[in-house]
Motif scaffolding. Structure first.
Motif, PDB file in Angstrom:
ATOM      1  N   VAL A 230       0.844  -1.192   0.000  1.00  0.00           N
ATOM      2  CA  VAL A 230       0.000   0.000   0.000  1.00  0.00           C
ATOM      3  C   VAL A 230       0.881   1.244   0.000  1.00  0.00           C
ATOM      4  O   VAL A 230       1.794   1.365   0.820  1.00  0.00           O
ATOM      5  CB  VAL A 230      -0.943   0.032   1.221  1.00  0.00           C
ATOM      6  CG1 VAL A 230      -1.854   1.250   1.163  1.00  0.00           C
ATOM      7  CG2 VAL A 230      -1.768  -1.246   1.311  1.00  0.00           C
ATOM      8  N   SER A 231       0.580   2.177  -0.920  1.00  0.00           N
ATOM      9  CA  SER A 231       1.289   3.453  -0.989  1.00  0.00           C
ATOM     10  C   SER A 231       0.307   4.601  -0.857  1.00  0.00           C
ATOM     11  O   SER A 231      -0.825   4.530  -1.363  1.00  0.00           O
ATOM     12  CB  SER A 231       2.033   3.605  -2.322  1.00  0.00           C
ATOM     13  OG  SER A 231       3.084   2.674  -2.440  1.00  0.00           O
ATOM     14  N   HIS A 232       0.752   5.656  -0.190  1.00  0.00           N
ATOM     15  CA  HIS A 232       0.024   6.924  -0.161  1.00  0.00           C
ATOM     16  C   HIS A 232       0.797   7.882  -1.046  1.00  0.00           C
ATOM     17  O   HIS A 232       1.873   8.351  -0.678  1.00  0.00           O
ATOM     18  CB  HIS A 232      -0.078   7.452   1.273  1.00  0.00           C
ATOM     19  CG  HIS A 232      -0.941   8.659   1.406  1.00  0.00           C
ATOM     20  ND1 HIS A 232      -0.607   9.728   2.198  1.00  0.00           N
ATOM     21  CD2 HIS A 232      -2.131   8.987   0.826  1.00  0.00           C
ATOM     22  CE1 HIS A 232      -1.550  10.652   2.116  1.00  0.00           C
ATOM     23  NE2 HIS A 232      -2.474  10.225   1.282  1.00  0.00           N
ATOM     24  N   THR A 233       0.280   8.148  -2.242  1.00  0.00           N
ATOM     25  CA  THR A 233       1.043   8.874  -3.252  1.00  0.00           C
ATOM     26  C   THR A 233       1.060  10.377  -2.968  1.00  0.00           C
ATOM     27  O   THR A 233       0.292  10.895  -2.151  1.00  0.00           O
ATOM     28  CB  THR A 233       0.456   8.636  -4.648  1.00  0.00           C
ATOM     29  OG1 THR A 233      -0.822   9.273  -4.734  1.00  0.00           O
ATOM     30  CG2 THR A 233       0.302   7.144  -4.929  1.00  0.00           C
ATOM     31  N   ASP A 234       1.913  11.070  -3.703  1.00  0.00           N
ATOM     32  CA  ASP A 234       2.013  12.517  -3.550  1.00  0.00           C
ATOM     33  C   ASP A 234       0.715  13.218  -3.915  1.00  0.00           C
ATOM     34  O   ASP A 234       0.453  14.338  -3.464  1.00  0.00           O
ATOM     35  CB  ASP A 234       3.152  13.069  -4.421  1.00  0.00           C
ATOM     36  CG  ASP A 234       4.527  12.630  -3.918  1.00  0.00           C
ATOM     37  OD1 ASP A 234       4.618  12.202  -2.756  1.00  0.00           O
ATOM     38  OD2 ASP A 234       5.501  12.695  -4.703  1.00  0.00           O
TER      39      ASP A 234
ATOM     40  N   ALA B 188      -2.970   0.129  -3.900  1.00  0.00           N
ATOM     41  CA  ALA B 188      -2.683  -1.189  -3.323  1.00  0.00           C
ATOM     42  C   ALA B 188      -2.412  -2.194  -4.435  1.00  0.00           C
ATOM     43  O   ALA B 188      -3.079  -2.180  -5.473  1.00  0.00           O
ATOM     44  CB  ALA B 188      -3.842  -1.665  -2.463  1.00  0.00           C
ATOM     45  N   SER B 189      -1.420  -3.058  -4.217  1.00  0.00           N
ATOM     46  CA  SER B 189      -1.089  -4.142  -5.141  1.00  0.00           C
ATOM     47  C   SER B 189      -0.748  -5.381  -4.332  1.00  0.00           C
ATOM     48  O   SER B 189      -0.516  -5.316  -3.123  1.00  0.00           O
ATOM     49  CB  SER B 189       0.099  -3.767  -6.040  1.00  0.00           C
ATOM     50  OG  SER B 189      -0.200  -2.667  -6.852  1.00  0.00           O
TER      51      SER B 189
ATOM     52  N   GLU C 121       4.552   5.172  -7.117  1.00  0.00           N
ATOM     53  CA  GLU C 121       5.676   6.098  -6.968  1.00  0.00           C
ATOM     54  C   GLU C 121       6.779   5.410  -6.152  1.00  0.00           C
ATOM     55  O   GLU C 121       7.339   5.950  -5.206  1.00  0.00           O
ATOM     56  CB  GLU C 121       5.223   7.397  -6.293  1.00  0.00           C
ATOM     57  CG  GLU C 121       4.167   8.139  -7.093  1.00  0.00           C
ATOM     58  CD  GLU C 121       3.544   9.317  -6.366  1.00  0.00           C
ATOM     59  OE1 GLU C 121       2.812  10.093  -7.007  1.00  0.00           O
ATOM     60  OE2 GLU C 121       3.793   9.467  -5.150  1.00  0.00           O
ATOM     61  N   LEU C 122       7.059   4.184  -6.589  1.00  0.00           N
ATOM     62  CA  LEU C 122       7.940   3.288  -5.834  1.00  0.00           C
ATOM     63  C   LEU C 122       9.323   3.898  -5.646  1.00  0.00           C
ATOM     64  O   LEU C 122       9.943   4.366  -6.600  1.00  0.00           O
ATOM     65  CB  LEU C 122       8.049   1.952  -6.567  1.00  0.00           C
ATOM     66  CG  LEU C 122       8.414   0.724  -5.742  1.00  0.00           C
ATOM     67  CD1 LEU C 122       7.313   0.418  -4.735  1.00  0.00           C
ATOM     68  CD2 LEU C 122       8.628  -0.481  -6.651  1.00  0.00           C
ATOM     69  N   GLY C 123       9.783   3.909  -4.416  1.00  0.00           N
ATOM     70  CA  GLY C 123      11.091   4.436  -4.092  1.00  0.00           C
ATOM     71  C   GLY C 123      11.075   5.895  -3.679  1.00  0.00           C
ATOM     72  O   GLY C 123      12.087   6.403  -3.177  1.00  0.00           O
ATOM     73  N   ARG C 124       9.951   6.573  -3.869  1.00  0.00           N
ATOM     74  CA  ARG C 124       9.874   7.999  -3.541  1.00  0.00           C
ATOM     75  C   ARG C 124       9.389   8.253  -2.121  1.00  0.00           C
ATOM     76  O   ARG C 124       9.587   9.349  -1.583  1.00  0.00           O
ATOM     77  CB  ARG C 124       8.959   8.712  -4.541  1.00  0.00           C
ATOM     78  CG  ARG C 124       9.599   8.875  -5.903  1.00  0.00           C
ATOM     79  CD  ARG C 124       8.619   9.324  -6.961  1.00  0.00           C
ATOM     80  NE  ARG C 124       7.827  10.487  -6.574  1.00  0.00           N
ATOM     81  CZ  ARG C 124       6.892  11.036  -7.361  1.00  0.00           C
ATOM     82  NH1 ARG C 124       6.677  10.515  -8.570  1.00  0.00           N
ATOM     83  NH2 ARG C 124       6.199  12.070  -6.970  1.00  0.00           N
ATOM     84  N   HIS C 125       8.739   7.262  -1.539  1.00  0.00           N
ATOM     85  CA  HIS C 125       8.223   7.429  -0.186  1.00  0.00           C
ATOM     86  C   HIS C 125       8.025   6.058   0.453  1.00  0.00           C
ATOM     87  O   HIS C 125       8.266   5.017  -0.176  1.00  0.00           O
ATOM     88  CB  HIS C 125       6.920   8.226  -0.183  1.00  0.00           C
ATOM     89  CG  HIS C 125       5.953   7.808  -1.260  1.00  0.00           C
ATOM     90  ND1 HIS C 125       5.414   6.549  -1.334  1.00  0.00           N
ATOM     91  CD2 HIS C 125       5.463   8.504  -2.318  1.00  0.00           C
ATOM     92  CE1 HIS C 125       4.607   6.481  -2.377  1.00  0.00           C
ATOM     93  NE2 HIS C 125       4.627   7.640  -2.996  1.00  0.00           N
ATOM     94  N   GLU C 126       7.562   6.069   1.678  1.00  0.00           N
ATOM     95  CA  GLU C 126       7.412   4.840   2.445  1.00  0.00           C
ATOM     96  C   GLU C 126       6.332   3.939   1.848  1.00  0.00           C
ATOM     97  O   GLU C 126       5.301   4.413   1.356  1.00  0.00           O
ATOM     98  CB  GLU C 126       7.051   5.191   3.899  1.00  0.00           C
ATOM     99  CG  GLU C 126       7.143   4.030   4.864  1.00  0.00           C
ATOM    100  CD  GLU C 126       6.912   4.453   6.307  1.00  0.00           C
ATOM    101  OE1 GLU C 126       7.870   4.411   7.096  1.00  0.00           O
ATOM    102  OE2 GLU C 126       5.772   4.844   6.624  1.00  0.00           O
TER     103      GLU C 126
END
Length: 210
Positions: free
Chosen positions: A28-32, A38-39, A67-72
Protein backbone atom coordinates in the motif's frame (compact mmCIF):
# COMPACT_ATOMS: atom_id res chain seq x y z
CA UNK A 1 -3.32 -1.22 13.66
CA UNK A 2 -4.55 -0.95 17.24
CA UNK A 3 -2.38 -2.90 19.64
CA UNK A 4 -3.34 -4.95 22.67
CA UNK A 5 -0.55 -5.94 25.09
CA UNK A 6 -1.87 -9.52 25.16
CA UNK A 7 -1.47 -9.98 21.41
CA UNK A 8 1.71 -8.11 20.45
CA UNK A 9 3.98 -9.77 17.89
CA UNK A 10 7.26 -7.98 18.57
CA UNK A 11 9.98 -10.47 17.62
CA UNK A 12 11.94 -10.09 14.37
CA UNK A 13 12.23 -13.87 14.21
CA UNK A 14 8.46 -14.29 14.54
CA UNK A 15 7.83 -11.72 11.80
CA UNK A 16 10.38 -13.42 9.54
CA UNK A 17 8.65 -16.77 10.04
CA UNK A 18 5.32 -15.12 9.18
CA UNK A 19 6.81 -13.80 5.94
CA UNK A 20 8.45 -17.11 5.00
CA UNK A 21 5.20 -19.01 5.50
CA UNK A 22 2.91 -16.37 3.97
CA UNK A 23 4.84 -14.66 1.15
CA UNK A 24 1.81 -13.29 -0.73
CA UNK A 25 1.52 -9.72 0.58
CA UNK A 26 -0.45 -6.51 0.10
CA UNK A 27 1.56 -3.39 -0.76
CA UNK A 28 0.00 0.00 0.00
CA UNK A 29 1.29 3.45 -0.99
CA UNK A 30 0.02 6.92 -0.16
CA UNK A 31 1.04 8.87 -3.25
CA UNK A 32 2.01 12.52 -3.55
CA UNK A 33 -1.41 13.15 -5.11
CA UNK A 34 -3.05 11.92 -1.90
CA UNK A 35 -4.28 8.67 -3.43
CA UNK A 36 -4.04 5.21 -1.87
CA UNK A 37 -2.68 2.52 -4.19
CA UNK A 38 -2.68 -1.19 -3.32
CA UNK A 39 -1.09 -4.14 -5.14
CA UNK A 40 -0.44 -7.80 -4.35
CA UNK A 41 2.86 -9.57 -4.97
CA UNK A 42 5.05 -12.34 -3.52
CA UNK A 43 8.08 -11.45 -1.41
CA UNK A 44 11.10 -13.29 -0.05
CA UNK A 45 13.50 -12.35 2.70
CA UNK A 46 17.05 -11.31 1.97
CA UNK A 47 18.43 -13.84 4.44
CA UNK A 48 21.98 -12.49 4.08
CA UNK A 49 21.00 -9.17 5.62
CA UNK A 50 20.52 -8.30 9.27
CA UNK A 51 17.09 -7.18 10.34
CA UNK A 52 14.06 -7.68 8.10
CA UNK A 53 14.78 -7.03 4.43
CA UNK A 54 12.27 -7.85 1.68
CA UNK A 55 13.01 -8.65 -1.95
CA UNK A 56 10.31 -8.45 -4.58
CA UNK A 57 9.22 -6.87 -7.82
CA UNK A 58 6.20 -5.21 -9.38
CA UNK A 59 4.96 -5.39 -12.93
CA UNK A 60 5.08 -2.20 -14.95
CA UNK A 61 3.43 0.32 -14.59
CA UNK A 62 2.77 -0.44 -10.91
CA UNK A 63 6.06 1.21 -9.99
CA UNK A 64 4.65 4.49 -11.36
CA UNK A 65 1.27 4.06 -9.68
CA UNK A 66 2.99 3.47 -6.32
CA UNK A 67 5.68 6.10 -6.97
CA UNK A 68 7.94 3.29 -5.83
CA UNK A 69 11.09 4.44 -4.09
CA UNK A 70 9.87 8.00 -3.54
CA UNK A 71 8.22 7.43 -0.19
CA UNK A 72 7.41 4.84 2.45
CA UNK A 73 5.65 1.64 1.45
CA UNK A 74 3.34 -0.34 3.74
CA UNK A 75 3.57 -4.11 3.27
CA UNK A 76 0.88 -6.20 4.98
CA UNK A 77 1.65 -9.85 5.71
CA UNK A 78 -1.27 -11.99 6.87
CA UNK A 79 -1.06 -15.48 8.31
CA UNK A 80 -3.75 -18.00 9.28
CA UNK A 81 -7.02 -16.51 10.50
CA UNK A 82 -10.57 -17.61 11.19
CA UNK A 83 -13.89 -17.24 12.96
CA UNK A 84 -14.12 -18.26 16.63
CA UNK A 85 -17.64 -19.12 17.81
CA UNK A 86 -18.71 -18.30 21.39
CA UNK A 87 -20.27 -21.75 21.46
CA UNK A 88 -16.71 -23.06 21.84
CA UNK A 89 -16.33 -21.18 25.13
CA UNK A 90 -18.05 -22.00 28.41
CA UNK A 91 -21.67 -21.27 29.35
CA UNK A 92 -21.02 -17.62 30.28
CA UNK A 93 -22.31 -14.84 28.00
CA UNK A 94 -19.83 -14.20 25.19
CA UNK A 95 -19.55 -12.81 21.68
CA UNK A 96 -17.72 -14.26 18.67
CA UNK A 97 -14.28 -13.11 17.62
CA UNK A 98 -11.71 -13.62 14.89
CA UNK A 99 -8.24 -15.06 15.54
CA UNK A 100 -5.41 -13.95 13.28
CA UNK A 101 -1.75 -13.12 12.91
CA UNK A 102 -0.66 -10.14 10.85
CA UNK A 103 2.25 -7.70 10.49
CA UNK A 104 2.40 -4.20 9.00
CA UNK A 105 5.89 -3.52 7.66
CA UNK A 106 7.15 -0.03 6.75
CA UNK A 107 10.13 1.02 4.68
CA UNK A 108 11.20 2.92 1.58
CA UNK A 109 12.01 0.58 -1.34
CA UNK A 110 15.35 0.69 -3.12
CA UNK A 111 14.83 0.23 -6.86
CA UNK A 112 17.10 -2.40 -8.42
CA UNK A 113 18.85 -2.31 -11.76
CA UNK A 114 18.06 -4.88 -14.46
CA UNK A 115 20.82 -7.31 -13.49
CA UNK A 116 19.91 -7.35 -9.82
CA UNK A 117 16.20 -7.43 -10.64
CA UNK A 118 16.81 -10.54 -12.75
CA UNK A 119 18.70 -12.10 -9.84
CA UNK A 120 15.75 -11.37 -7.50
CA UNK A 121 13.28 -12.89 -9.95
CA UNK A 122 15.55 -15.94 -10.18
CA UNK A 123 15.58 -16.19 -6.39
CA UNK A 124 11.78 -15.88 -6.21
CA UNK A 125 11.31 -18.67 -8.74
CA UNK A 126 13.84 -20.92 -6.99
CA UNK A 127 12.17 -20.28 -3.62
CA UNK A 128 8.79 -21.52 -4.82
CA UNK A 129 9.98 -24.20 -7.26
CA UNK A 130 12.33 -25.94 -4.85
CA UNK A 131 9.53 -28.13 -3.41
CA UNK A 132 8.49 -29.36 -6.86
CA UNK A 133 9.69 -32.82 -7.90
CA UNK A 134 11.29 -31.36 -11.04
CA UNK A 135 11.86 -27.64 -10.39
CA UNK A 136 11.63 -25.32 -13.41
CA UNK A 137 14.40 -22.80 -12.80
CA UNK A 138 14.52 -19.48 -14.62
CA UNK A 139 18.08 -20.27 -15.59
CA UNK A 140 17.60 -24.01 -15.70
CA UNK A 141 18.07 -24.13 -19.47
CA UNK A 142 19.57 -21.79 -22.03
CA UNK A 143 16.11 -21.20 -23.53
CA UNK A 144 14.60 -20.34 -20.14
CA UNK A 145 17.45 -17.96 -19.33
CA UNK A 146 17.04 -16.19 -22.69
CA UNK A 147 13.28 -15.88 -22.17
CA UNK A 148 13.73 -14.49 -18.65
CA UNK A 149 16.24 -11.92 -19.92
CA UNK A 150 13.68 -10.72 -22.47
CA UNK A 151 10.78 -10.30 -20.01
CA UNK A 152 12.73 -8.72 -17.14
CA UNK A 153 12.15 -5.27 -18.64
CA UNK A 154 8.46 -5.64 -17.85
CA UNK A 155 9.16 -5.73 -14.11
CA UNK A 156 10.78 -3.46 -11.54
CA UNK A 157 12.65 -5.16 -8.70
CA UNK A 158 13.16 -3.67 -5.29
CA UNK A 159 14.75 -4.28 -1.92
CA UNK A 160 13.01 -2.91 1.17
CA UNK A 161 14.66 -2.70 4.56
CA UNK A 162 11.91 -2.69 7.17
CA UNK A 163 12.50 0.33 9.40
CA UNK A 164 9.51 -0.30 11.69
CA UNK A 165 6.66 -2.74 12.00
CA UNK A 166 3.55 -3.50 14.01
CA UNK A 167 2.63 -7.13 14.57
CA UNK A 168 -0.41 -8.73 16.12
CA UNK A 169 -0.86 -12.38 17.07
CA UNK A 170 -4.41 -12.81 18.42
CA UNK A 171 -4.76 -16.48 19.34
CA UNK A 172 -7.17 -16.46 22.32
CA UNK A 173 -4.32 -15.83 24.76
CA UNK A 174 -6.83 -14.04 27.00
CA UNK A 175 -8.93 -17.21 27.43
CA UNK A 176 -8.54 -19.99 30.02
CA UNK A 177 -6.42 -22.95 28.93
CA UNK A 178 -9.41 -25.31 28.79
CA UNK A 179 -11.28 -22.89 26.53
CA UNK A 180 -8.28 -22.58 24.22
CA UNK A 181 -8.10 -26.36 24.01
CA UNK A 182 -11.78 -26.52 22.96
CA UNK A 183 -11.18 -23.87 20.31
CA UNK A 184 -8.19 -25.78 18.93
CA UNK A 185 -10.21 -29.00 18.90
CA UNK A 186 -12.99 -27.32 16.87
CA UNK A 187 -10.49 -25.85 14.44
CA UNK A 188 -8.83 -29.23 13.98
CA UNK A 189 -11.92 -31.45 13.91
CA UNK A 190 -15.02 -29.24 13.73
CA UNK A 191 -17.64 -29.46 11.01
CA UNK A 192 -18.35 -25.78 10.35
CA UNK A 193 -15.20 -23.66 10.78
CA UNK A 194 -12.31 -26.09 10.65
CA UNK A 195 -8.92 -24.51 10.04
CA UNK A 196 -5.93 -26.77 10.76
CA UNK A 197 -3.51 -23.94 9.87
CA UNK A 198 -5.04 -21.65 12.50
CA UNK A 199 -5.05 -24.49 15.04
CA UNK A 200 -1.31 -24.99 14.45
CA UNK A 201 -0.72 -21.28 14.92
CA UNK A 202 -2.62 -21.36 18.22
CA UNK A 203 -0.56 -24.32 19.42
CA UNK A 204 2.62 -22.48 18.44
CA UNK A 205 1.45 -19.44 20.43
CA UNK A 206 1.09 -21.72 23.47
CA UNK A 207 4.71 -22.79 23.10
CA UNK A 208 3.97 -26.22 21.63
CA UNK A 209 6.22 -27.71 18.97
CA UNK A 210 4.27 -27.98 15.71
Amino acid sequence: MRQNPSFVLASDDAVKRLIRENPWVTMVSHTDAGELVASHYPVVLDEAEEGIVLLSHVGRPDELLHELGRHELLVIVQGPHGYISPSWYDAKPAVPTWNFVVAHLHGTPEILGDAENLAVLDRLVDHFEERMPEPRRMNGTEANAAYAARIVSGTVGFRMRVTRYTGKNKMSQNRPAETVERIIHELEHGEHYASPELAREMRRSRGETV
